[in-house]
Design a protein around this motif. Sequence first.
Motif, mmCIF file in Angstrom:
data_model
loop_
_atom_site.group_PDB
_atom_site.id
_atom_site.type_symbol
_atom_site.label_atom_id
_atom_site.label_comp_id
_atom_site.label_asym_id
_atom_site.label_seq_id
_atom_site.Cartn_x
_atom_site.Cartn_y
_atom_site.Cartn_z
ATOM 1 N N ALA A 271 0.830 -1.198 0.000
ATOM 2 C CA ALA A 271 0.000 0.000 0.000
ATOM 3 C C ALA A 271 0.869 1.255 0.000
ATOM 4 O O ALA A 271 2.101 1.187 0.052
ATOM 5 C CB ALA A 271 -0.939 -0.014 1.200
ATOM 6 N N ASP A 272 0.207 2.414 -0.066
ATOM 7 C CA ASP A 272 0.906 3.700 -0.071
ATOM 8 C C ASP A 272 0.780 4.443 1.251
ATOM 9 O O ASP A 272 1.652 5.244 1.598
ATOM 10 C CB ASP A 272 0.348 4.596 -1.191
ATOM 11 C CG ASP A 272 0.561 3.999 -2.567
ATOM 12 O OD1 ASP A 272 1.727 3.725 -2.909
ATOM 13 O OD2 ASP A 272 -0.435 3.800 -3.291
ATOM 14 N N LEU A 273 -0.299 4.206 1.970
ATOM 15 C CA LEU A 273 -0.584 4.971 3.180
ATOM 16 C C LEU A 273 -1.450 4.122 4.103
ATOM 17 O O LEU A 273 -2.325 3.383 3.633
ATOM 18 C CB LEU A 273 -1.332 6.257 2.810
ATOM 19 C CG LEU A 273 -1.832 7.161 3.945
ATOM 20 C CD1 LEU A 273 -0.661 7.769 4.707
ATOM 21 C CD2 LEU A 273 -2.731 8.278 3.385
ATOM 22 N N LEU A 295 5.353 2.557 5.648
ATOM 23 C CA LEU A 295 4.206 3.409 5.335
ATOM 24 C C LEU A 295 4.091 4.575 6.313
ATOM 25 O O LEU A 295 4.244 4.381 7.528
ATOM 26 C CB LEU A 295 2.900 2.618 5.394
ATOM 27 C CG LEU A 295 2.712 1.438 4.459
ATOM 28 C CD1 LEU A 295 1.289 0.915 4.565
ATOM 29 C CD2 LEU A 295 3.031 1.807 3.020
ATOM 30 N N PRO A 296 3.793 5.782 5.824
ATOM 31 C CA PRO A 296 3.382 6.848 6.733
ATOM 32 C C PRO A 296 1.999 6.529 7.279
ATOM 33 O O PRO A 296 1.243 5.762 6.674
ATOM 34 C CB PRO A 296 3.362 8.098 5.845
ATOM 35 C CG PRO A 296 3.198 7.579 4.456
ATOM 36 C CD PRO A 296 3.820 6.215 4.417
ATOM 37 N N VAL A 297 1.676 7.131 8.421
ATOM 38 C CA VAL A 297 0.441 6.789 9.124
ATOM 39 C C VAL A 297 -0.357 8.051 9.440
ATOM 40 O O VAL A 297 0.203 9.080 9.816
ATOM 41 C CB VAL A 297 0.761 6.039 10.436
ATOM 42 C CG1 VAL A 297 -0.489 5.881 11.302
ATOM 43 C CG2 VAL A 297 1.373 4.675 10.131
ATOM 44 N N ASP A 332 -2.531 15.321 1.275
ATOM 45 C CA ASP A 332 -1.186 15.892 1.374
ATOM 46 C C ASP A 332 -0.120 14.843 1.082
ATOM 47 O O ASP A 332 0.895 15.132 0.423
ATOM 48 C CB ASP A 332 -0.995 16.462 2.780
ATOM 49 C CG ASP A 332 0.432 16.934 3.032
ATOM 50 O OD1 ASP A 332 0.861 17.885 2.371
ATOM 51 O OD2 ASP A 332 1.111 16.316 3.883
ATOM 52 N N LEU A 333 -0.342 13.615 1.545
ATOM 53 C CA LEU A 333 0.660 12.569 1.342
ATOM 54 C C LEU A 333 0.434 11.763 0.062
ATOM 55 O O LEU A 333 1.395 11.407 -0.619
ATOM 56 C CB LEU A 333 0.663 11.622 2.547
ATOM 57 C CG LEU A 333 1.189 12.227 3.858
ATOM 58 C CD1 LEU A 333 0.980 11.263 5.015
ATOM 59 C CD2 LEU A 333 2.655 12.584 3.732
ATOM 60 N N ALA A 338 7.171 12.481 -3.276
ATOM 61 C CA ALA A 338 8.433 12.682 -2.566
ATOM 62 C C ALA A 338 8.201 12.784 -1.057
ATOM 63 O O ALA A 338 8.927 12.176 -0.253
ATOM 64 C CB ALA A 338 9.134 13.935 -3.082
ATOM 65 N N LYS A 339 7.181 13.532 -0.665
ATOM 66 C CA LYS A 339 6.888 13.680 0.767
ATOM 67 C C LYS A 339 6.450 12.346 1.360
ATOM 68 O O LYS A 339 6.899 11.969 2.453
ATOM 69 C CB LYS A 339 5.790 14.726 0.977
ATOM 70 C CG LYS A 339 5.396 14.895 2.450
ATOM 71 C CD LYS A 339 4.242 15.875 2.616
ATOM 72 C CE LYS A 339 4.705 17.310 2.446
ATOM 73 N NZ LYS A 339 3.640 18.267 2.844
ATOM 74 N N ARG A 340 5.591 11.623 0.656
ATOM 75 C CA ARG A 340 5.095 10.350 1.172
ATOM 76 C C ARG A 340 6.235 9.356 1.375
ATOM 77 O O ARG A 340 6.312 8.669 2.400
ATOM 78 C CB ARG A 340 4.056 9.766 0.215
ATOM 79 C CG ARG A 340 3.392 8.492 0.747
ATOM 80 C CD ARG A 340 2.347 7.948 -0.201
ATOM 81 N NE ARG A 340 2.930 7.437 -1.444
ATOM 82 C CZ ARG A 340 2.883 8.069 -2.606
ATOM 83 N NH1 ARG A 340 2.286 9.254 -2.710
ATOM 84 N NH2 ARG A 340 3.448 7.539 -3.692
ATOM 85 N N LEU A 341 7.143 9.279 0.418
ATOM 86 C CA LEU A 341 8.267 8.354 0.543
ATOM 87 C C LEU A 341 9.205 8.751 1.676
ATOM 88 O O LEU A 341 9.720 7.901 2.406
ATOM 89 C CB LEU A 341 9.026 8.281 -0.783
ATOM 90 C CG LEU A 341 8.262 7.621 -1.937
ATOM 91 C CD1 LEU A 341 9.031 7.774 -3.240
ATOM 92 C CD2 LEU A 341 7.994 6.153 -1.638
ATOM 93 N N ALA A 342 9.402 10.068 1.855
ATOM 94 C CA ALA A 342 10.256 10.541 2.948
ATOM 95 C C ALA A 342 9.626 10.224 4.304
ATOM 96 O O ALA A 342 10.314 9.773 5.238
ATOM 97 C CB ALA A 342 10.481 12.040 2.814
#
Length: 383
Positions: A271-273, A295-297, A332-333, A338-342
């Motif tokens: 997944a992405d998020l 994953l960002p949360v 936003d993510l 780029a932001k999501r991967l960071a």
Amino acid sequence: MRILVITESFLPHMNGVTNSVLRVVDHFAGQGDDLEIIAPQWPHADRFWRTSGGRRVRVHRVASVPLAGYTDVRIAAASATGLRRRIADFAPDVIHLASPTILGGRAVVAAQKAGVPTVAVYQTDIPGYTAKYGMPFLEAASWQLLKDVHNRATVNLAPSTATRDQLAAHGVERLALWRRGVDTSLFSPSLRSARLRARYAEADEKLVVYVGRLAPEKQVADLQVIHDTPGVRLLVVGDGPERDALRRAMPRARFAGFRSGTDLAAHLASADLFIHPGELETFGQTIQEAMASGLPVIAPRRGGPVDLVTPSRTGWLYTPGMLDELRDHAADLLFDDAKRLAFGRAALDSVRKRTWPVLAEQLRGHYATAIARHADVHQRTVR
């Protein structure tokens, strides 16, 4: 040590309480400690559990009945006298009470009479659940029950700072902080699968995943705001009493059912998020697993997630109930690669050292504290 684990929930039902018990028992058994488990009876439930190292741990099953309306939850009916006999037979150095309520409440009384120290691990926000299940009039009584149970324990462990403060505000004493571990050898970005991802989302869609029970307290219906976002596909992993209602409410979402092990880890990594909308999480184990998967949360700014998610670094926290904030943080993510991967890399870095062996040895330290505190109280009583 000789450790007796008494748990309100155990196999075959898998949830946060069961998972924590399995992890710590597996670790301690591998270190040479002697363990037994007391748990509610299930139809055809096993009397032994085999650890990853091949050791068999005895599981004493006590009579139980299913909770009305939620049969995956069992209410144990053991007596304090029967539990005291079990304690005497095993002669533990310490008793671990996992999310104690009914069974744990009787067990802590039995332990006091048997003169054995106890460590009570708080995991389930039962007072909060009463409102989600349409019984807010039971909230005060639930807090009184938890206070009575925990204040008989030698040491009480809270999984997050917010939960520790909440327990203290309701009069629970002898509190310490003990978080949960995550299996970083299982949950990993390396399991990302293009084939698995293509099963749930189109090539030009972003994939948002939720993992957990499909029950009122998890507030999965709040993900409607994500379900309706163009270019986004929602993946729901888990099962529970709200499954059919959620399918009707979110027809574009993909429902993968209950997953475990490498299969679950691959679903997360693909997944992405990750979004967890539940506001009653005392910790948030699936949040850690998502972070270990890269994953960002996004989660509510309440309870356990406050300790786990660092806003503007590993994800975002939103005001409970403010679903427009949830939607905006997701956009936003999802639409800034780029932001999501960071954020995902930072999330992974934040959990690298939170392994179960590390957390289990911290728990051993709390056992030692309970044993020493109990011995000190006994000496002063004798004098």
